[in-house]
Design a protein around this motif. Structure first.
Motif, PDB file in Angstrom:
ATOM      1  N   GLU A 127       8.402  10.801 -73.635  1.00  0.00           N
ATOM      2  CA  GLU A 127       8.957   9.854 -72.672  1.00  0.00           C
ATOM      3  C   GLU A 127      10.020  10.566 -71.842  1.00  0.00           C
ATOM      4  OE1 GLU A 127      10.166   6.010 -74.096  1.00  0.00           O
ATOM      5  OE2 GLU A 127       8.926   6.238 -75.893  1.00  0.00           O
ATOM      6  N   GLN A 128      10.255  10.029 -70.660  1.00  0.00           N
ATOM      7  CA  GLN A 128      11.199  10.672 -69.753  1.00  0.00           C
ATOM      8  C   GLN A 128      12.315   9.713 -69.370  1.00  0.00           C
ATOM      9  OE1 GLN A 128       9.380  12.549 -66.328  1.00  0.00           O
ATOM     10  NE2 GLN A 128       7.478  12.977 -67.438  1.00  0.00           N
ATOM     11  N   THR A 137      13.819  14.757 -71.359  1.00  0.00           N
ATOM     12  CA  THR A 137      13.348  14.020 -72.525  1.00  0.00           C
ATOM     13  C   THR A 137      14.405  13.012 -72.961  1.00  0.00           C
ATOM     14  OG1 THR A 137      14.162  15.846 -73.906  1.00  0.00           O
ATOM     15  CG2 THR A 137      11.818  15.836 -73.376  1.00  0.00           C
ATOM     16  N   THR A 138      13.975  11.973 -73.662  1.00  0.00           N
ATOM     17  CA  THR A 138      14.901  10.954 -74.130  1.00  0.00           C
ATOM     18  C   THR A 138      15.904  11.545 -75.104  1.00  0.00           C
ATOM     19  OG1 THR A 138      13.500  10.346 -75.997  1.00  0.00           O
ATOM     20  CG2 THR A 138      13.118   9.188 -73.904  1.00  0.00           C
ATOM     21  N   ARG A 141      14.214  12.221 -78.547  1.00  0.00           N
ATOM     22  CA  ARG A 141      13.319  13.382 -78.513  1.00  0.00           C
ATOM     23  C   ARG A 141      14.119  14.673 -78.369  1.00  0.00           C
ATOM     24  NH1 ARG A 141       7.960  15.050 -77.276  1.00  0.00           N
ATOM     25  NH2 ARG A 141       8.032  17.299 -77.690  1.00  0.00           N
ATOM     26  N   GLU A 192      10.962   9.180 -84.661  1.00  0.00           N
ATOM     27  CA  GLU A 192      10.672  10.166 -83.607  1.00  0.00           C
ATOM     28  C   GLU A 192      10.153  11.456 -84.217  1.00  0.00           C
ATOM     29  OE1 GLU A 192      10.617  11.108 -79.438  1.00  0.00           O
ATOM     30  OE2 GLU A 192      11.099   9.226 -80.454  1.00  0.00           O
TER      31      GLU A 192
END
Length: 328
Positions: A127-128, A137-138, A141, A192
């Protein structure tokens, strides 16, 4: 001479693109003169910043400028990851920042390095989020990627910080009645990790999540705790409350079995930051000493150490032995 750059869009939050210099009427000779006298600093080819901005920046800020400059001049869009994403998420690091920018790029064969960019493959499409105009990245992450590829110390320091800041954010939003996302928690990081399932470093990431603690108030406390574990000493309780003469006091570390208080003294406490406020450093030192004098009768011992001591495994081992910190 740089007054000519005080026009809309000339500055990009600290970055000055070469096009802005040319548009302002400066030629190559003028730019070279500005570089020579320190009014401009070249971050990388085609991107500059004001000399005063660069000289006044901490290493974290300089690396963030370098990351953003690399994104601004990249031929293809970059998805920042690992330590580069960590820098944009304002996570602290113990040790130097890298001299390259890390990004996710699944078109590379097993990861590749270029002069300014190191690319990583990702089995799971990350995800961004967008930070300062850059895709990254989040937070969850990023913490997993850093923990998998960096030292235990760096991983714990960043994870402690993120968990604490997230808890504080959620609590502040709750108090103000602002609906917001739930705070990032260890459960989110375990989930995650399972989703990312890194090819290397997975067990280390789990150990870092296990060890992380949102009660660590700053990187120095995180580093102290990591050193204690590495050197075989008992891990103390964190942020323990004492009540003396009807007033509350909180201490960094406490070993209840031997009734010992430990405090990490970072220089920031006496030079800048929220703790100092508008008080003179000498006043803060006096307040800290008076606080220590009140707490000493409540325990068997009270010890302090600084950054240089905790940073050196040898010095910290000698310190812990000399001050009878219990072994694990």
């Amino acid at each position: 001479m740089l007054d000519i750059l005080d026009v809309p869009n000339a500055h990009n939050d600290g970055l000055i693109l070469a096009e802005s210099l040319w548009a302002a009427g400066l030629n190559t000779r003028a730019v070279r003169a500005l570089l020579a006298n320190g009014e401009l600093v070249r971050i990388r080819r085609g991107v500059y910043t004001l000399g005063a901005t660069w000289r006044g920046a901490e290493s974290d800020d300089r690396y963030r400028l370098f990351v953003r400059a690399t994104v601004a001049t990249a031929e293809q869009p970059l998805l920042l990851s690992h330590l580069s994403a960590a820098a944009l998420h304002n996570l602290p690091i113990i040790g130097p920042w890298p001299n390259v920018v890390h990004a996710i790029n699944n078109e590379t064969a097993g990861g590749s390095s270029a002069r300014f960019t190191t690319s990583h493959r990702s089995v799971v499409e990350p995800e961004q989020v967008v930070i300062d105009g850059c895709a990254a990245t989040t937070l969850a992450r990023t913490l997993i990627d850093v923990a998998a590829t960096s030292s235990f110390l760096v991983g714990v320091t960043m994870m402690d910080h993120a968990l604490r800041v997230e808890a504080e954010r959620a609590e502040n939003e709750r108090r103000m009645g602002i609906p917001g996302a739930a705070a990032l928690a260890k459960e989110d990081l375990y989930a995650e990790l399972m989703m990312v399932n890194p090819r290397r470093g997975g067990p280390k990431v789990r150990r870092i999540i296990d060890f992380s603690n949102l009660l660590s108030a700053n990187p120095g406390e995180s580093m102290s705790r990591v050193r204690m574990a590495e050197l075989g000493f008992e891990i103390p309780e964190l942020q323990v409350r004492f009540v003396v003469h009807g007033r509350e006091y909180w201490v960094d570390f406490y070993w209840p079995r031997v009734r010992k208080i430990g405090e990490f003294d970072g220089k920031i406490k006496y030079t800048r930051g929220a703790i100092l406020g508008d008080r003179h450093p000498g006043e803060v030192v006096v307040v800290e000493k008076n606080r220590e004098n009140l707490l000493r009768p409540e325990v068997n011992s009270f010890d302090r150490w600084d950054w240089d001591t905790a940073y050196s495994p040898r010095l910290f081992y000698e310190f812990l032995i000399q001050h009878n910190v219990p072994r694990a």
